[in-house]
Design a protein around this motif. Structure first.
Motif, PDB file in Angstrom:
ATOM      1  N   ASP A 119       1.197  -1.405   0.106  1.00  0.00           N
ATOM      2  CA  ASP A 119       0.277  -0.128  -0.093  1.00  0.00           C
ATOM      3  C   ASP A 119       0.937   1.270  -0.001  1.00  0.00           C
ATOM      4  OD1 ASP A 119      -2.350  -1.449  -0.054  1.00  0.00           O
ATOM      5  OD2 ASP A 119      -2.336  -1.920   2.323  1.00  0.00           O
ATOM      6  N   TRP A 120       1.805   1.377  -0.776  1.00  0.00           N
ATOM      7  CA  TRP A 120       2.839   2.755  -1.047  1.00  0.00           C
ATOM      8  C   TRP A 120       2.533   3.225  -1.619  1.00  0.00           C
ATOM      9  CZ3 TRP A 120       8.270   0.553   0.480  1.00  0.00           C
ATOM     10  CH2 TRP A 120       8.661   0.208   2.004  1.00  0.00           C
ATOM     11  N   PHE A 121       1.694   2.644  -2.750  1.00  0.00           N
ATOM     12  CA  PHE A 121       0.806   3.807  -3.757  1.00  0.00           C
ATOM     13  C   PHE A 121       0.070   4.798  -3.660  1.00  0.00           C
ATOM     14  CE2 PHE A 121       3.985   1.186  -6.170  1.00  0.00           C
ATOM     15  CZ  PHE A 121       4.968   1.908  -6.479  1.00  0.00           C
ATOM     16  N   PRO A 122      -1.148   4.587  -2.700  1.00  0.00           N
ATOM     17  CA  PRO A 122      -2.194   5.293  -2.651  1.00  0.00           C
ATOM     18  C   PRO A 122      -2.635   6.609  -3.118  1.00  0.00           C
ATOM     19  CG  PRO A 122      -0.768   6.278  -0.093  1.00  0.00           C
ATOM     20  CD  PRO A 122       0.253   5.802  -1.201  1.00  0.00           C
ATOM     21  N   GLY A 123      -4.173   6.452  -3.863  1.00  0.00           N
ATOM     22  CA  GLY A 123      -4.607   7.180  -4.732  1.00  0.00           C
ATOM     23  C   GLY A 123      -3.233   7.986  -5.756  1.00  0.00           C
ATOM     24  N   THR A 124      -2.729   6.811  -6.763  1.00  0.00           N
ATOM     25  CA  THR A 124      -1.812   7.264  -7.983  1.00  0.00           C
ATOM     26  C   THR A 124      -0.856   8.048  -7.450  1.00  0.00           C
ATOM     27  OG1 THR A 124      -2.708   9.794  -8.880  1.00  0.00           O
ATOM     28  CG2 THR A 124      -3.991   7.560  -9.120  1.00  0.00           C
ATOM     29  N   SER A 125      -0.810   8.144  -6.457  1.00  0.00           N
ATOM     30  CA  SER A 125       0.947   8.620  -5.817  1.00  0.00           C
ATOM     31  C   SER A 125       1.516   7.724  -6.223  1.00  0.00           C
ATOM     32  CB  SER A 125       0.664   8.761  -4.593  1.00  0.00           C
ATOM     33  OG  SER A 125       0.890   7.933  -3.542  1.00  0.00           O
ATOM     34  N   GLY A 126       3.997   8.422  -6.068  1.00  0.00           N
ATOM     35  CA  GLY A 126       4.706   7.384  -5.964  1.00  0.00           C
ATOM     36  C   GLY A 126       4.776   7.967  -7.550  1.00  0.00           C
ATOM     37  N   ASN A 127       6.278   7.990  -7.822  1.00  0.00           N
ATOM     38  CA  ASN A 127       7.181   7.419  -9.326  1.00  0.00           C
ATOM     39  C   ASN A 127       8.142   6.721  -8.709  1.00  0.00           C
ATOM     40  OD1 ASN A 127       8.426  10.152  -8.178  1.00  0.00           O
ATOM     41  ND2 ASN A 127       6.132  10.690  -8.206  1.00  0.00           N
ATOM     42  N   LEU A 128       8.318   5.801  -9.866  1.00  0.00           N
ATOM     43  CA  LEU A 128       9.467   5.052 -10.122  1.00  0.00           C
ATOM     44  C   LEU A 128      10.422   5.580 -11.683  1.00  0.00           C
ATOM     45  CD1 LEU A 128       8.166   1.668  -9.155  1.00  0.00           C
ATOM     46  CD2 LEU A 128       8.579   3.412  -7.796  1.00  0.00           C
ATOM     47  N   SER A 129      11.962   5.048 -11.329  1.00  0.00           N
ATOM     48  CA  SER A 129      12.988   5.058 -12.309  1.00  0.00           C
ATOM     49  C   SER A 129      13.915   4.653 -12.386  1.00  0.00           C
ATOM     50  CB  SER A 129      13.063   7.072 -12.547  1.00  0.00           C
ATOM     51  OG  SER A 129      14.115   7.219 -12.027  1.00  0.00           O
ATOM     52  N   ILE A 130      14.637   3.817 -13.414  1.00  0.00           N
ATOM     53  CA  ILE A 130      15.603   3.051 -12.750  1.00  0.00           C
ATOM     54  C   ILE A 130      16.279   4.120 -14.046  1.00  0.00           C
ATOM     55  CG2 ILE A 130      16.728   1.152 -14.293  1.00  0.00           C
ATOM     56  CD1 ILE A 130      14.720  -0.015 -12.638  1.00  0.00           C
ATOM     57  N   LYS A 131      17.867   4.203 -14.695  1.00  0.00           N
ATOM     58  CA  LYS A 131      18.257   4.784 -15.312  1.00  0.00           C
ATOM     59  C   LYS A 131      18.625   3.658 -16.235  1.00  0.00           C
ATOM     60  CE  LYS A 131      22.771   6.634 -14.507  1.00  0.00           C
ATOM     61  NZ  LYS A 131      23.871   6.713 -13.884  1.00  0.00           N
ATOM     62  N   ILE A 132      18.881   4.135 -17.642  1.00  0.00           N
ATOM     63  CA  ILE A 132      19.692   3.182 -18.386  1.00  0.00           C
ATOM     64  C   ILE A 132      20.527   4.188 -19.560  1.00  0.00           C
ATOM     65  CG2 ILE A 132      16.452   2.633 -18.751  1.00  0.00           C
ATOM     66  CD1 ILE A 132      16.328   4.028 -21.650  1.00  0.00           C
ATOM     67  N   ALA A 133      20.901   4.792 -19.458  1.00  0.00           N
ATOM     68  CA  ALA A 133      21.545   5.553 -19.964  1.00  0.00           C
ATOM     69  C   ALA A 133      22.380   6.728 -19.378  1.00  0.00           C
ATOM     70  CB  ALA A 133      22.069   5.775 -21.815  1.00  0.00           C
ATOM     71  N   ASP A 134      24.090   6.853 -19.318  1.00  0.00           N
ATOM     72  CA  ASP A 134      24.756   8.065 -19.053  1.00  0.00           C
ATOM     73  C   ASP A 134      24.470   9.446 -18.933  1.00  0.00           C
ATOM     74  OD1 ASP A 134      25.365   7.660 -16.005  1.00  0.00           O
ATOM     75  OD2 ASP A 134      26.101   5.711 -16.602  1.00  0.00           O
ATOM     76  N   ASP A 135      25.603   8.679 -19.997  1.00  0.00           N
ATOM     77  CA  ASP A 135      25.961  10.301 -21.882  1.00  0.00           C
ATOM     78  C   ASP A 135      24.986  10.220 -23.049  1.00  0.00           C
ATOM     79  OD1 ASP A 135      27.023  12.755 -21.844  1.00  0.00           O
ATOM     80  OD2 ASP A 135      29.094  11.559 -21.896  1.00  0.00           O
ATOM     81  N   PRO A 136      24.272  10.401 -23.311  1.00  0.00           N
ATOM     82  CA  PRO A 136      23.569  11.417 -22.521  1.00  0.00           C
ATOM     83  C   PRO A 136      22.637  10.395 -21.439  1.00  0.00           C
ATOM     84  CG  PRO A 136      22.810  10.755 -24.752  1.00  0.00           C
ATOM     85  CD  PRO A 136      23.591  10.186 -24.023  1.00  0.00           C
ATOM     86  N   LEU A 137      22.648  11.170 -21.081  1.00  0.00           N
ATOM     87  CA  LEU A 137      21.318  10.644 -19.749  1.00  0.00           C
ATOM     88  C   LEU A 137      19.947  10.430 -19.852  1.00  0.00           C
ATOM     89  CD1 LEU A 137      20.687  10.117 -16.920  1.00  0.00           C
ATOM     90  CD2 LEU A 137      19.783  12.162 -16.435  1.00  0.00           C
ATOM     91  N   GLN A 138      19.650   9.088 -20.235  1.00  0.00           N
ATOM     92  CA  GLN A 138      18.337   8.313 -19.880  1.00  0.00           C
ATOM     93  C   GLN A 138      17.741   7.845 -19.260  1.00  0.00           C
ATOM     94  OE1 GLN A 138      18.233   7.113 -24.409  1.00  0.00           O
ATOM     95  NE2 GLN A 138      18.446   8.916 -24.857  1.00  0.00           N
ATOM     96  N   PHE A 139      16.724   7.726 -18.503  1.00  0.00           N
ATOM     97  CA  PHE A 139      15.959   6.784 -17.681  1.00  0.00           C
ATOM     98  C   PHE A 139      14.664   6.739 -17.786  1.00  0.00           C
ATOM     99  CE2 PHE A 139      14.088  10.141 -14.816  1.00  0.00           C
ATOM    100  CZ  PHE A 139      14.468  11.590 -15.280  1.00  0.00           C
ATOM    101  N   ALA A 140      14.649   5.654 -17.006  1.00  0.00           N
ATOM    102  CA  ALA A 140      12.795   4.982 -17.639  1.00  0.00           C
ATOM    103  C   ALA A 140      12.064   5.162 -16.737  1.00  0.00           C
ATOM    104  CB  ALA A 140      13.321   3.276 -17.698  1.00  0.00           C
ATOM    105  N   VAL A 141      10.724   6.214 -16.104  1.00  0.00           N
ATOM    106  CA  VAL A 141      10.258   6.541 -14.931  1.00  0.00           C
ATOM    107  C   VAL A 141       8.729   6.471 -15.560  1.00  0.00           C
ATOM    108  CG1 VAL A 141       9.600   9.017 -16.558  1.00  0.00           C
ATOM    109  CG2 VAL A 141       9.527   8.613 -13.992  1.00  0.00           C
ATOM    110  N   THR A 142       8.259   6.191 -14.556  1.00  0.00           N
ATOM    111  CA  THR A 142       6.423   5.144 -14.396  1.00  0.00           C
ATOM    112  C   THR A 142       5.550   7.160 -14.485  1.00  0.00           C
ATOM    113  OG1 THR A 142       6.554   6.889 -12.276  1.00  0.00           O
ATOM    114  CG2 THR A 142       6.370   4.771 -12.137  1.00  0.00           C
TER     115      THR A 142
END
Ligand SMILES: CSCCC(=O)C(=O)COP(=O)(O)O
Ligand SMILES: [Zn+2]
Length: 219
Positions: free
Chosen positions: A26-49
Motif C-alpha cells: 500500500d505504498w501507492f495510495p491514490g495514484t501517488s508515487g513514481n519510480l525510475s531506473i537509469k538506462i544510459a549515462d551520456d547522454p542521460l536517459q531513464f525509464a520513469v513511470t
C-alpha cells in the motif's frame, strides 16, 4: 551511448517488479508515487513511470524513457511523472545513482510533520541504518526535509541543494520520500530501511508518550 531496446525492456521489467512489491505494501495510495531506473549515462536517459497511473496495476502504458531535461525520448502520448525533474536532479547530482523511488506513506508523512519547522530528521543506533550502507558503530543518520513546494522546478532546486552522497534520501514535508541507490536492488533496500526507521521512531514516540501519561496518572 543511447540505450538499446533490450536495456529499455529490462528496465521496464525491473520497474514492474518493484512497483508490484511496493503496491502490495500500500505504498501507492491514490495514484501517488513514481519510480525510475537509469538506462544510459551520456547522454542521460531513464525509464520513469507515466503520470497519474494507478501504480497498483500493470499495463503496457506504465513507463516511458526521458532525457536529461525530463522530456520523452520517443513520440508518445504518455506523460512522464509530474515529478520527473526530481529523478533527473538525483541522476545529475550523483553519477553512481542507478534507480530512484518515491512513495507516500503515513510513516514518512508523520515524521516530516513531527519535525515541522526543522530541516532534517536524525536517528542513531538503529541496526537498520546498515541498510543504508552505513556500517559504523552507533551510527547517526540525518535525512534532509524540504518544504512541499507545489511548483516542481522550485521543489527540484530545493532538493538539489540539500541532498548529499552520505544519505541516499530526502523527505518532502507532508508529501513523501525520494530514495535512490546504485541500482534498483539498492534503492529498494534504502527505501525500506528509511521506512523502517520512520515507523520505528513514530511508534516509539507514541509509546513513550503513552508510558509517560500512564505513569503520571493519579488514581
Ligand atoms: C495524487 S498524488 C500527487 C502527485 C504526486 O505527488 C505523485 O507522487 C504522483 O505523481 P505522478 O505524476 O508521478 O503520477
Ligand atoms: Zn509525490
Amino acid at each position: 551511448m543511447t540505450a538499446t531496446l533490450e536495456q529499455r525492456l529490462d528496465a521496464f521489467r525491473r520497474l514492474d517488479d518493484v512497483k508490484m512489491t511496493f503496491a502490495r505494501r500500500d505504498w501507492f495510495p491514490g495514484t501517488s508515487g513514481n519510480l525510475s531506473i537509469k538506462i544510459a549515462d551520456d547522454p542521460l536517459q531513464f525509464a520513469v513511470t507515466a503520470s497519474g497511473k494507478d501504480k497498483t496495476k500493470l499495463s503496457p502504458e506504465d513507463y516511458l524513457i526521458v532525457d536529461k531535461d525530463s522530456r520523452p525520448v520517443d513520440a508518445t502520448t504518455l506523460k512522464p511523472s509530474a515529478e520527473t525533474l526530481i529523478h533527473a536532479v538525483v541522476y545529475k547530482k550523483f553519477a553512481q545513482a542507478g534507480a530512484c523511488f518515491h512513495v507516500h506513506t503515513v510513516w514518512n508523512n508523520l515524521i516530516s510533520e513531527l519535525y515541522f519547522g526543522q530541516r532534517a530528521f536524525s536517528i542513531q543506533g538503529q541496526e537498520l541504518i546498515k541498510g543504508l550502507g552505513i556500517w559504523e558503530e552507533n551510527a547517526r543518520i540525518t535525512i534532509p526535509i524540504v518544504e512541499n513546494f507545489a511548483d516542481i522546478p522550485t521543489l527540484a532546486v530545493a532538493i538539489e541543494k540539500v541532498i548529499t552522497p552520505e544519505v541516499p534520501g530526502v523527505l518532502i514535508r507532508n508529501h513523501g520520500i525520494y530514495a535512490w541507490g546504485g541500482n534498483d536492488f539498492e534503492a529498494k533496500r534504502h527505501l525500506e530501511a528509511f521506512e523502517f526507521l520512520f515507523e520505528y521512531h513514530a511508534r516509539w514516540l507514541q509509546l513513550r508518550h503513552a508510558t509517560v501519561s500512564t505513569s503520571t496518572t493519579t488514581i
